[in-house]
Design an enzyme around this catalytic site. Structure first.
Site, PDB file in Angstrom:
ATOM      1  N   ALA A 240       0.850  -1.197   0.000  1.00  0.00           N
ATOM      2  CA  ALA A 240       0.000   0.000   0.000  1.00  0.00           C
ATOM      3  C   ALA A 240       0.881   1.239   0.000  1.00  0.00           C
ATOM      4  CB  ALA A 240      -0.890   0.009   1.239  1.00  0.00           C
ATOM      5  N   LYS A 241       0.309   2.362  -0.214  1.00  0.00           N
ATOM      6  CA  LYS A 241       1.015   3.636  -0.036  1.00  0.00           C
ATOM      7  C   LYS A 241      -0.044   4.712   0.151  1.00  0.00           C
ATOM      8  CE  LYS A 241       5.385   4.790   0.020  1.00  0.00           C
ATOM      9  NZ  LYS A 241       6.473   3.937   0.519  1.00  0.00           N
ATOM     10  N   GLY A 242       0.337   5.800   0.815  1.00  0.00           N
ATOM     11  CA  GLY A 242      -0.592   6.907   0.994  1.00  0.00           C
ATOM     12  C   GLY A 242       0.148   8.209   0.885  1.00  0.00           C
TER      13      GLY A 242
END
Ligand code: NAD
Length: 435
Positions: free
Chosen positions: A124-126
């Site tokens: 994931a990444k944000g």
């Protein structure tokens, strides 16, 4: 610009000498490598389509009261690329350059990175588009808490576990953990990693990425029959990753002949004293002005005679423009995405041994995994236990990628993608498709 985004596997574009890809778009750069590895693996068309698309993309508007009373609305993202192997894992960055394409690419990278070191996480990444340098600590705290509450449905130790990334740190992780815990009505330390040690962080996490770089560099030197004693190392970026890697490589007997940061580069063919440099940076913040070395430009650094080049600053720094000047025999990618796909081809032709980012800098996420395990078990390990377990995983992963590389006569980069795509695909096959 060559786009491969809608292609089917039988139309895969192989990034060969005739295919010049965009050097800037991170999603394209990642996908060009994914496509090539998928083709080498003969990945079946259905799985290819699944793995080429992010599982979930969240876009949120984050209203924040500024200190002067005005309301600012920031755009935030969280992308869960693939969670077949376990909870999504990946950092959160606060930066003006954040875009959905970048977050998607970084989330995919995290998927492959966790699989290459075989830890039970997805990717994931944000990110939030903002300029934290122009914000007060109070504004950053309010932004962090409101962004956390905006994406709270996805977060959780079993579903999505953030970590620090560009312009976020232990402090920000503590605010995320607190906000999440207030909503849950009990303390949930395992919802983020990279926390302060006092509140459930792991010993050895701060040094983990640089330590991982040292380990894989040592293994690469051994594989190429080059002694680490006296090996000449050039390090771009003297922050967390670069400075720790330099220190640990020097402790192993290597000679650090050049380092750089955003203020410029320093060169001393006889070898720099890394603890002395660290002391200088602790006092002066930047390398500029350090007296016991020759000041050179950041561009000159890449062409220096050396055995190992360790980029540990930014993405897209080794490009088709400077790849031909590189004299290193080994490149250890401490940073994420430092080498463009076009530069890859040049380096391969020159016979440079590249330890790809998803392997080279995986020490960080590996110790994040240890942090999550320790939080969930409520039992914390001594630092030497953390380091021993990291060593074992990094050495094993390096060997597995090298074996894949030899077996299929592909570069370490392609081999690392093949190994990780194969691992993610295997879980998809076993789980089947819920339809
Ligand atoms: P950091 O902010 O601590 O250090 C970055 C360093 O790069 C600083 O010394 C900065 O001055 C230098 N720099 C910036 N622009 C430069 C330029 N143009 N030329 C030379 N140096 C320049 O960051 P970090 O945590 O060390 O991360 C570095 C890279 O490693 C990033 O790509 C990051 O995504 C990647 N990475 C970090 C971790 C981690 O655990 N910290 C894990 C995986 C990957």
């Amino acid at each position: 610009m060559t786009s491969t985004s809608s292609k089917q596997p039988n139309a895969l574009i192989r990034p060969d000498k005739d295919t010049f890809l965009s050097e800037e778009n991170p999603f394209e750069a990642m996908m060009s490598r994914f496509d090539y590895a998928a083709r080498c693996l003969n990945l079946d068309p259905g799985l290819y389509k699944i793995l080429r698309n992010p599982e979930k993309q969240i876009i949120v508007s984050v209203p924040v009261p500024r200190d002067n009373g005005e309301i600012e609305v920031y755009t935030g993202y969280r992308v869960l690329y693939n969670t077949s192997r376990g909870p999504a894992k990946g950092g959160i960055r606060f930066d003006l350059n954040v875009s959905l394409d970048e977050v998607k690419a970084l989330a995919a990278w995290m998927t492959w990175k966790c699989a290459v070191v075989n830890i039970p996480f997805g990717g994931a990444k944000g990110g939030v588009i903002c300029d934290p340098g122009a914000m007060s600590p109070g504004e950053i705290e309010r932004l962090t808490r409101r962004y956390t509450s905006a994406i709270i449905e996805t977060l959780g130790p079993d579903s999505d576990v953030p970590a620090p990334d560009v312009n976020t740190n232990e402090r920000v992780m503590a605010w995320i953990m607190d906000t999440y815990s207030m909503h849950k009505r009990h303390t949930v330390t395992a919802v983020v990693t990279g926390k302060p040690v006092e509140m459930g962080g792991s010993l050895g996490r701060r040094e983990a990425t640089g330590r991982g770089c040292m380990i894989v560099t040592r293994e690469a030197l051994r594989k190429l029959g080059m002694p680490i004693q006296g090996a000449r190392v050039v390090v771009q970026g003297f922050g967390n990753v670069g400075s720790i890697a330099a220190l640990l490589l020097q402790e192993q007997g290597a000679r650090i002949v050049a380092v750089s940061d955003k203020s410029g580069a320093l060169h001393n063919p006889a070898g720099l004293d890394v603890p002395d440099l660290l002391k200088w940076v602790r006092e002066k913040k930047l390398l500029a002005g350090y007296p016991k070395a020759e000041a050179i430009t950041n561009d000159q650094l890449f062409g220096l005679p050396c055995d190992v080049l360790l980029p540990a600053a930014l993405e897209n720094v080794i490009t088709s423009k400077n790849a031909k000047d590189i004299q290193a025999k080994i490149i250890c990618e401490g940073a994420n995405g430092p080498t463009t796909a076009n530069a890859d081809k040049i380096l391969e032709e020159k016979g440079v041994f590249v330890i790809p980012d998803i392997l080279a800098n995986a020490g960080g996420v590996t110790v994040s995994y240890f942090e999550w395990v320790q939080d969930r078990g409520g039992y914390f390990w001594e630092e030497d236990v953390v380091n021993q377990r990291l060593e074992r995983i990094m050495v094993r992963s390096f060997e597995e990628v090298a074996t894949m590389s030899a077996k299929h006569s592909v570069s370490m980069r392609v081999a690392s993608y093949m190994l990780s795509i194969d691992r993610v695909a295997a879980v998809h096959r076993l789980r089947g498709l819920y339809a």
